[in-house]
Design a protein around this motif. Structure first.
Motif, short mmCIF file in Angstrom:
data_model
loop_
_atom_site.label_atom_id
_atom_site.label_comp_id
_atom_site.label_asym_id
_atom_site.label_seq_id
_atom_site.Cartn_x
_atom_site.Cartn_y
_atom_site.Cartn_z
N GLN A 172 -54.12 -3.40 2.38
CA GLN A 172 -55.26 -2.62 1.93
C GLN A 172 -56.50 -2.94 2.76
O GLN A 172 -57.26 -2.04 3.15
CB GLN A 172 -55.54 -2.91 0.44
N ARG A 173 -56.71 -4.23 3.06
CA ARG A 173 -57.86 -4.60 3.89
C ARG A 173 -57.75 -4.02 5.29
O ARG A 173 -58.73 -3.55 5.88
CB ARG A 173 -57.99 -6.13 3.96
N ALA A 174 -56.53 -4.04 5.86
CA ALA A 174 -56.33 -3.48 7.20
C ALA A 174 -56.60 -1.98 7.20
O ALA A 174 -57.23 -1.44 8.12
CB ALA A 174 -54.90 -3.77 7.67
N GLU A 175 -56.11 -1.28 6.16
CA GLU A 175 -56.36 0.16 6.08
C GLU A 175 -57.85 0.46 5.93
O GLU A 175 -58.38 1.40 6.54
CB GLU A 175 -55.57 0.75 4.92
N LEU A 181 -63.56 1.83 11.02
CA LEU A 181 -63.72 1.97 12.46
C LEU A 181 -63.60 3.42 12.91
O LEU A 181 -64.34 3.89 13.79
CB LEU A 181 -62.69 1.10 13.18
N GLN A 182 -62.64 4.15 12.32
CA GLN A 182 -62.49 5.56 12.68
C GLN A 182 -63.73 6.36 12.30
O GLN A 182 -64.20 7.22 13.07
CB GLN A 182 -61.25 6.13 11.97
N ALA A 183 -64.28 6.09 11.11
CA ALA A 183 -65.49 6.79 10.69
C ALA A 183 -66.66 6.46 11.62
O ALA A 183 -67.45 7.34 11.99
CB ALA A 183 -65.83 6.43 9.25
N ILE A 188 -70.44 8.07 15.98
CA ILE A 188 -71.05 7.83 17.29
C ILE A 188 -70.83 9.02 18.22
O ILE A 188 -71.73 9.43 18.96
CB ILE A 188 -70.51 6.52 17.89
N ASP A 189 -69.60 9.58 18.19
CA ASP A 189 -69.33 10.76 19.03
C ASP A 189 -70.25 11.92 18.66
O ASP A 189 -70.78 12.62 19.54
CB ASP A 189 -67.87 11.17 18.87
#
Length: 259
Positions: A172-175, A181-183, A188-189
């Motif tokens: 769960q922490r990894a997800e 990070l994806q958000a 940033i893009d």
């Protein structure tokens, strides 16, 4: 203070009992009980051996006294046959004393024999109980082990075990970190595309520059296309087309033609 001490004592006993309950393994308790039964059986067997030894010692003494009694009886007869009545009387007196000892030893022998029989029977019964307990112990241990394994498997499948709970929390922490990070990358893009963030590399372009580059690129393509058409037609490309002006033809007025 008395009530407080009683309450503290009760709490301590409750916590100690709970800790002992968690630490207790029924299989170890059964093995310990079986070991104590084996020790008790060993003591009973040693008792049987001791009583049998005492009985055998009495039998040896009885045989010895009976042999002495028979010898005195023979000596008394021989003395009486020789006319020595005094010697015969003495031999019979000694024989009577030995006979009393024989009677006492026989009584003790019978007592020891009865005790030996009781201990032997008790040892046999205890041996039967120990054997039955061993069989039951192994059955309970096997059942407990199987139930414990089944419980652990069920907990693993359901995810409620401590180990699987740790694994689930790690996943769960990894997800969560991946989604964060994806958000962040997406945000940033978007900010870079909108020009809200300056490109420190100097490679970023605004909307006007990008449009001018697109138009310039399209004009170069059109000029190259006209030149290739003129070459295919056998003539040269219109000068003005090459220089960037309008193409000159025969219908063009002389004052507009370039000399």
């Amino acid at each position: 203070m008395s009530g407080v001490m009683k309450r503290m004592g009760m709490i301590f006993r409750a916590k100690a009992n709970k800790a002992l309950d968690r630490a207790e393994d029924p299989r170890e308790t059964l093995d310990y009980s079986y070991q104590k039964q084996l020790e008790l059986l060993q003591k009973v067997r040693r008792g049987v051996a001791d009583v049998a030894t005492s009985r055998k010692r009495l039998e040896l003494q009885l045989n010895q006294l009976q042999g002495q009694s028979s010898k005195l009886e023979d000596q008394g007869r021989k003395a009486l046959a020789l006319g020595r009545e005094d010697l015969a009387r003495e031999a019979l007196s000694r024989r009577a004393a030995l006979q009393q000892q024989v009677t006492d030893l026989e009584t003790q022998h019978q007592t020891l024999q009865g005790e030996e029989e009781k201990l032997t029977l008790a040892a046999q019964r205890l041996q039967t109980k120990v054997d039955a307990f061993r069989t039951k112990k192994e059955t309970i241990k096997a059942t407990y082990t199987a139930a414990q394994a089944q419980t652990r498997i069920g907990e693993a499948f359901s995810g409620i075990s401590e180990e699987m709970g740790d694994v689930g929390m790690a996943i769960q922490r990894a997800e969560d970190k991946t989604a964060q990070l994806q958000a962040r990358a997406g945000a940033i893009d978007e900010l870079l595309a909108s020009g809200a963030l300056d490109d420190q590399s100097g490679m970023a372009k605004d909307d006007i520059a990008a449009e001018l580059d697109r138009i310039s690129g399209g004009s170069d393509v059109e000029l190259e296309l006209q030149r290739m058409k003129a070459e295919l037609a056998g003539g040269s490309a219109p000068k003005q087309a090459i220089e960037g002006g309008p193409a000159q033809t025969e219908d063009t007025p002389p004052n507009l033609r370039k000399q």
